[in-house]
Design a protein around this motif. Structure first.
Motif, PDB file in Angstrom:
ATOM      1  N   THR A  57      16.874   2.768   9.634  1.00  0.00           N
ATOM      2  CA  THR A  57      17.980   1.845   9.441  1.00  0.00           C
ATOM      3  C   THR A  57      19.159   2.592   8.840  1.00  0.00           C
ATOM      4  OG1 THR A  57      18.715  -0.239   8.448  1.00  0.00           O
ATOM      5  CG2 THR A  57      17.203   1.081   7.152  1.00  0.00           C
ATOM      6  N   GLY A  62      21.155  -4.452   3.867  1.00  0.00           N
ATOM      7  CA  GLY A  62      21.002  -5.566   4.802  1.00  0.00           C
ATOM      8  C   GLY A  62      19.551  -5.794   5.170  1.00  0.00           C
ATOM      9  N   PHE A  63      18.786  -4.710   5.338  1.00  0.00           N
ATOM     10  CA  PHE A  63      17.366  -4.802   5.669  1.00  0.00           C
ATOM     11  C   PHE A  63      16.602  -5.470   4.529  1.00  0.00           C
ATOM     12  CE2 PHE A  63      13.097  -2.810   6.164  1.00  0.00           C
ATOM     13  CZ  PHE A  63      12.783  -3.352   7.399  1.00  0.00           C
ATOM     14  N   GLU A  65      17.850  -7.547   2.313  1.00  0.00           N
ATOM     15  CA  GLU A  65      18.242  -8.968   2.315  1.00  0.00           C
ATOM     16  C   GLU A  65      17.461  -9.748   3.363  1.00  0.00           C
ATOM     17  OE1 GLU A  65      22.491  -9.192   2.762  1.00  0.00           O
ATOM     18  OE2 GLU A  65      22.845  -8.188   0.846  1.00  0.00           O
ATOM     19  N   LYS A  66      17.309  -9.170   4.561  1.00  0.00           N
ATOM     20  CA  LYS A  66      16.540  -9.842   5.625  1.00  0.00           C
ATOM     21  C   LYS A  66      15.090 -10.030   5.206  1.00  0.00           C
ATOM     22  CE  LYS A  66      19.629 -10.261   8.877  1.00  0.00           C
ATOM     23  NZ  LYS A  66      20.209 -11.535   9.193  1.00  0.00           N
ATOM     24  N   SER A  69      14.862 -12.782   2.663  1.00  0.00           N
ATOM     25  CA  SER A  69      15.017 -14.061   3.340  1.00  0.00           C
ATOM     26  C   SER A  69      13.731 -14.458   4.065  1.00  0.00           C
ATOM     27  CB  SER A  69      16.186 -13.978   4.332  1.00  0.00           C
ATOM     28  OG  SER A  69      16.286 -15.143   5.093  1.00  0.00           O
ATOM     29  N   LEU A  70      13.120 -13.486   4.732  1.00  0.00           N
ATOM     30  CA  LEU A  70      11.850 -13.735   5.428  1.00  0.00           C
ATOM     31  C   LEU A  70      10.773 -14.142   4.429  1.00  0.00           C
ATOM     32  CD1 LEU A  70      10.139 -13.611   8.015  1.00  0.00           C
ATOM     33  CD2 LEU A  70       9.794 -11.176   7.544  1.00  0.00           C
TER      34      LEU A  70
END
Length: 88
Positions: A57, A62-63, A65-66, A69-70
Protein backbone atom coordinates in the motif's frame (compact mmCIF):
# COMPACT_ATOMS: atom_id res chain seq x y z
CA UNK A 1 7.19 -4.58 19.06
CA UNK A 2 9.27 -3.92 15.90
CA UNK A 3 12.97 -4.55 15.36
CA UNK A 4 14.76 -2.39 12.79
CA UNK A 5 16.75 -4.81 10.65
CA UNK A 6 18.12 -2.33 8.09
CA UNK A 7 18.06 1.43 7.52
CA UNK A 8 18.50 2.67 3.96
CA UNK A 9 19.89 6.18 3.61
CA UNK A 10 20.28 8.54 0.66
CA UNK A 11 23.51 10.35 -0.19
CA UNK A 12 22.58 13.17 2.23
CA UNK A 13 22.32 10.67 5.11
CA UNK A 14 18.53 10.88 5.47
CA UNK A 15 16.70 7.61 6.10
CA UNK A 16 14.58 6.77 3.07
CA UNK A 17 13.51 3.21 3.94
CA UNK A 18 13.39 0.75 6.81
CA UNK A 19 13.28 -3.04 6.92
CA UNK A 20 11.53 -4.13 10.11
CA UNK A 21 10.49 -7.41 11.73
CA UNK A 22 8.02 -7.97 14.56
CA UNK A 23 9.45 -9.44 17.75
CA UNK A 24 7.36 -12.60 17.32
CA UNK A 25 8.53 -13.13 13.71
CA UNK A 26 4.97 -13.12 12.33
CA UNK A 27 5.45 -9.93 10.30
CA UNK A 28 8.14 -8.09 8.45
CA UNK A 29 7.79 -4.81 6.61
CA UNK A 30 9.66 -2.70 4.10
CA UNK A 31 8.68 0.93 4.70
CA UNK A 32 9.61 3.88 2.47
CA UNK A 33 9.76 7.57 3.30
CA UNK A 34 6.93 8.33 0.85
CA UNK A 35 4.42 6.16 2.75
CA UNK A 36 4.60 3.10 0.51
CA UNK A 37 5.07 -0.20 2.28
CA UNK A 38 5.07 -3.92 1.74
CA UNK A 39 4.11 -6.14 4.66
CA UNK A 40 4.74 -9.90 4.79
CA UNK A 41 2.67 -12.10 7.10
CA UNK A 42 4.19 -15.40 8.24
CA UNK A 43 3.07 -18.53 10.00
CA UNK A 44 5.67 -19.36 12.62
CA UNK A 45 5.85 -22.91 13.94
CA UNK A 46 8.50 -24.79 15.86
CA UNK A 47 9.68 -26.25 12.56
CA UNK A 48 9.85 -23.17 10.34
CA UNK A 49 8.68 -19.69 9.36
CA UNK A 50 6.46 -19.80 6.27
CA UNK A 51 5.26 -16.83 4.21
CA UNK A 52 1.46 -16.71 4.06
CA UNK A 53 0.55 -13.34 2.62
CA UNK A 54 1.93 -10.05 1.32
CA UNK A 55 0.23 -6.72 0.88
CA UNK A 56 1.43 -3.46 -0.59
CA UNK A 57 0.00 0.00 0.00
CA UNK A 58 1.03 3.61 -0.47
CA UNK A 59 -1.66 4.84 1.94
CA UNK A 60 -1.10 3.04 5.25
CA UNK A 61 -3.19 5.58 7.18
CA UNK A 62 -6.12 5.00 4.81
CA UNK A 63 -5.62 1.23 5.07
CA UNK A 64 -5.71 1.41 8.88
CA UNK A 65 -8.90 3.50 8.73
CA UNK A 66 -10.53 0.91 6.45
CA UNK A 67 -9.53 -1.93 8.80
CA UNK A 68 -10.87 -0.02 11.82
CA UNK A 69 -14.13 0.58 9.95
CA UNK A 70 -14.33 -3.11 9.02
CA UNK A 71 -13.71 -4.03 12.67
CA UNK A 72 -16.61 -1.75 13.68
CA UNK A 73 -19.00 -3.40 11.22
CA UNK A 74 -17.98 -6.88 12.39
CA UNK A 75 -18.36 -5.87 16.05
CA UNK A 76 -21.88 -4.57 15.39
CA UNK A 77 -22.90 -7.54 13.24
CA UNK A 78 -21.49 -10.46 15.22
CA UNK A 79 -21.28 -8.88 18.68
CA UNK A 80 -21.58 -10.74 21.97
CA UNK A 81 -19.96 -14.13 22.22
CA UNK A 82 -17.97 -13.76 19.01
CA UNK A 83 -14.35 -12.92 18.33
CA UNK A 84 -15.58 -9.42 17.46
CA UNK A 85 -17.26 -8.79 20.84
CA UNK A 86 -16.28 -5.33 22.08
CA UNK A 87 -13.84 -5.54 24.99
CA UNK A 88 -13.80 -2.85 27.66
Amino acid sequence: MWIIKTQHKNEDGATVALELESEDGQFDANIRWDGCMEVHVYSVTEEKRELHDTFHTCDVKGFIEKLQSLNGVCTEFFGEGSYWEAKN
